[in-house]
Design a protein around this motif. Structure first.
Motif, PDB file in Angstrom:
ATOM      1  N   THR A  37       0.834  -1.207   0.000  1.00  0.00           N
ATOM      2  CA  THR A  37       0.000   0.000   0.000  1.00  0.00           C
ATOM      3  C   THR A  37       0.863   1.249   0.000  1.00  0.00           C
ATOM      4  O   THR A  37       0.594   2.215  -0.726  1.00  0.00           O
ATOM      5  CB  THR A  37      -0.940   0.002   1.227  1.00  0.00           C
ATOM      6  OG1 THR A  37      -1.757  -1.169   1.168  1.00  0.00           O
ATOM      7  CG2 THR A  37      -1.805   1.242   1.271  1.00  0.00           C
ATOM      8  N   LEU A  38       1.933   1.243   0.780  1.00  0.00           N
ATOM      9  CA  LEU A  38       2.854   2.372   0.833  1.00  0.00           C
ATOM     10  C   LEU A  38       3.519   2.600  -0.521  1.00  0.00           C
ATOM     11  O   LEU A  38       3.678   3.735  -0.963  1.00  0.00           O
ATOM     12  CB  LEU A  38       3.912   2.131   1.915  1.00  0.00           C
ATOM     13  CG  LEU A  38       4.965   3.217   2.110  1.00  0.00           C
ATOM     14  CD1 LEU A  38       4.313   4.533   2.517  1.00  0.00           C
ATOM     15  CD2 LEU A  38       5.966   2.778   3.163  1.00  0.00           C
ATOM     16  N   ALA A  39       3.878   1.515  -1.208  1.00  0.00           N
ATOM     17  CA  ALA A  39       4.487   1.647  -2.532  1.00  0.00           C
ATOM     18  C   ALA A  39       3.537   2.337  -3.501  1.00  0.00           C
ATOM     19  O   ALA A  39       3.929   3.249  -4.236  1.00  0.00           O
ATOM     20  CB  ALA A  39       4.881   0.275  -3.073  1.00  0.00           C
ATOM     21  N   GLY A  40       2.270   1.919  -3.496  1.00  0.00           N
ATOM     22  CA  GLY A  40       1.273   2.567  -4.366  1.00  0.00           C
ATOM     23  C   GLY A  40       1.072   4.016  -4.006  1.00  0.00           C
ATOM     24  O   GLY A  40       0.975   4.891  -4.886  1.00  0.00           O
ATOM     25  N   SER A  47      -2.304   2.037  -9.032  1.00  0.00           N
ATOM     26  CA  SER A  47      -2.926   0.762  -8.662  1.00  0.00           C
ATOM     27  C   SER A  47      -2.106  -0.452  -9.098  1.00  0.00           C
ATOM     28  O   SER A  47      -2.354  -1.560  -8.626  1.00  0.00           O
ATOM     29  CB  SER A  47      -4.329   0.674  -9.255  1.00  0.00           C
ATOM     30  OG  SER A  47      -4.253   0.706 -10.667  1.00  0.00           O
ATOM     31  N   ASN A  48      -1.142  -0.281  -9.992  1.00  0.00           N
ATOM     32  CA  ASN A  48      -0.305  -1.409 -10.413  1.00  0.00           C
ATOM     33  C   ASN A  48       0.498  -1.985  -9.252  1.00  0.00           C
ATOM     34  O   ASN A  48       0.851  -3.159  -9.267  1.00  0.00           O
ATOM     35  CB  ASN A  48       0.633  -0.983 -11.549  1.00  0.00           C
ATOM     36  CG  ASN A  48      -0.133  -0.729 -12.821  1.00  0.00           C
ATOM     37  OD1 ASN A  48      -0.789  -1.627 -13.341  1.00  0.00           O
ATOM     38  ND2 ASN A  48      -0.079   0.498 -13.314  1.00  0.00           N
ATOM     39  N   TRP A  49       0.781  -1.163  -8.252  1.00  0.00           N
ATOM     40  CA  TRP A  49       1.544  -1.645  -7.104  1.00  0.00           C
ATOM     41  C   TRP A  49       0.729  -2.614  -6.254  1.00  0.00           C
ATOM     42  O   TRP A  49       1.301  -3.378  -5.468  1.00  0.00           O
ATOM     43  CB  TRP A  49       2.049  -0.474  -6.255  1.00  0.00           C
ATOM     44  CG  TRP A  49       3.196   0.235  -6.920  1.00  0.00           C
ATOM     45  CD1 TRP A  49       3.121   1.340  -7.722  1.00  0.00           C
ATOM     46  CD2 TRP A  49       4.560  -0.135  -6.885  1.00  0.00           C
ATOM     47  NE1 TRP A  49       4.366   1.683  -8.183  1.00  0.00           N
ATOM     48  CE2 TRP A  49       5.279   0.790  -7.683  1.00  0.00           C
ATOM     49  CE3 TRP A  49       5.274  -1.156  -6.267  1.00  0.00           C
ATOM     50  CZ2 TRP A  49       6.650   0.719  -7.864  1.00  0.00           C
ATOM     51  CZ3 TRP A  49       6.648  -1.217  -6.443  1.00  0.00           C
ATOM     52  CH2 TRP A  49       7.326  -0.290  -7.238  1.00  0.00           C
ATOM     53  N   ALA A  50      -0.589  -2.654  -6.425  1.00  0.00           N
ATOM     54  CA  ALA A  50      -1.421  -3.588  -5.656  1.00  0.00           C
ATOM     55  C   ALA A  50      -1.068  -5.044  -5.974  1.00  0.00           C
ATOM     56  O   ALA A  50      -1.308  -5.934  -5.161  1.00  0.00           O
ATOM     57  CB  ALA A  50      -2.899  -3.326  -5.943  1.00  0.00           C
ATOM     58  N   ASN A  51      -0.491  -5.291  -7.146  1.00  0.00           N
ATOM     59  CA  ASN A  51      -0.104  -6.645  -7.543  1.00  0.00           C
ATOM     60  C   ASN A  51       1.364  -6.943  -7.232  1.00  0.00           C
ATOM     61  O   ASN A  51       1.889  -7.969  -7.658  1.00  0.00           O
ATOM     62  CB  ASN A  51      -0.362  -6.842  -9.041  1.00  0.00           C
ATOM     63  CG  ASN A  51      -1.829  -6.738  -9.354  1.00  0.00           C
ATOM     64  OD1 ASN A  51      -2.670  -7.237  -8.616  1.00  0.00           O
ATOM     65  ND2 ASN A  51      -2.156  -6.053 -10.440  1.00  0.00           N
TER      66      ASN A  51
END
Length: 189
Positions: A37-40, A47-51
């Motif tokens: 979550t922090l990365a996103g 939202s790509n960081w969610a994966n």
């Protein structure tokens, strides 16, 4: 909850893995999902960081390390003795690696009195009765997959005295956490 460091990495999508010229971040978080979550959030809610995958960076042991003792011969190119042992899932502390090294040294036929004192962390590479105390030697620890030794993990070497002296090294205590590279990253501006 105790926070720790995480490496957060984007998955490969359509042949690429970067978003905003970045595919990996290192952050401090309480959980892997919090790190993702922090990365996103770091990239304006991308939202790509969610994966992404989050891997905790935790203290490690000597699994995969190579421990080497090299006793110099008449020239640097002709060692008197060169012995290595490897850390694994069972032998992953300095004490256990030292035990493997003692066994390996004593099996060479050139040393018969190698020993290890776990209360002082002193490895006797060769005892006084071995008659090679006038030689010099090196202790080297190689991180997993590396051909370059990290020589900062022991505190002293005693060598080069008389032939009837022992060759000794003080190894790190079992609680020592060896340096390990967890990931390589490209930093973008």
């Amino acid at each position: 909850m105790t926070a720790s460091a995480f490496i957060v990495t984007l998955p490969t999508e359509s042949g690429h893995t970067e978003r905003n010229n970045c595919n990996t971040i290192v952050c401090w978080a309480n959980t892997g999902s919090e790190a993702i979550t922090l990365a996103g959030a770091n990239f304006a809610g991308d939202s790509n960081w969610a994966n992404a995958t989050a891997t905790a960076i935790v203290a490690t042991d000597f699994s995969g390390y190579r421990f080497r003792v090299k006793i110099d011969g008449s020239t640097p190119d002709t060692p008197y003795l060169d012995v290595s042992v490897n850390g694994d899932a069972t032998n992953k502390t300095p004490d256990l690696l030292a035990g493997l090294m003692v066994t390996a040294l004593n099996a060479t036929g050139k040393v018969a009195n190698a020993a290890y004192n776990s209360s002082t962390n002193v490895l006797s590479v060769a005892g006084a009765a071995d008659g090679i105390g006038n030689k010099t030697f090196a202790i080297e620890f190689y991180p997993p997959g590396s051909e370059t030794a990290v020589t900062s993990m022991f505190s002293s070497l005693v060598m080069g005295g008389s032939a009837g002296s022992a060759l000794t090294a003080t190894l790190p205590a079992d609680a020592y956490t060896p340096p390990v590279v967890f990931a390589t990253c490209r930093k973008t501006t």
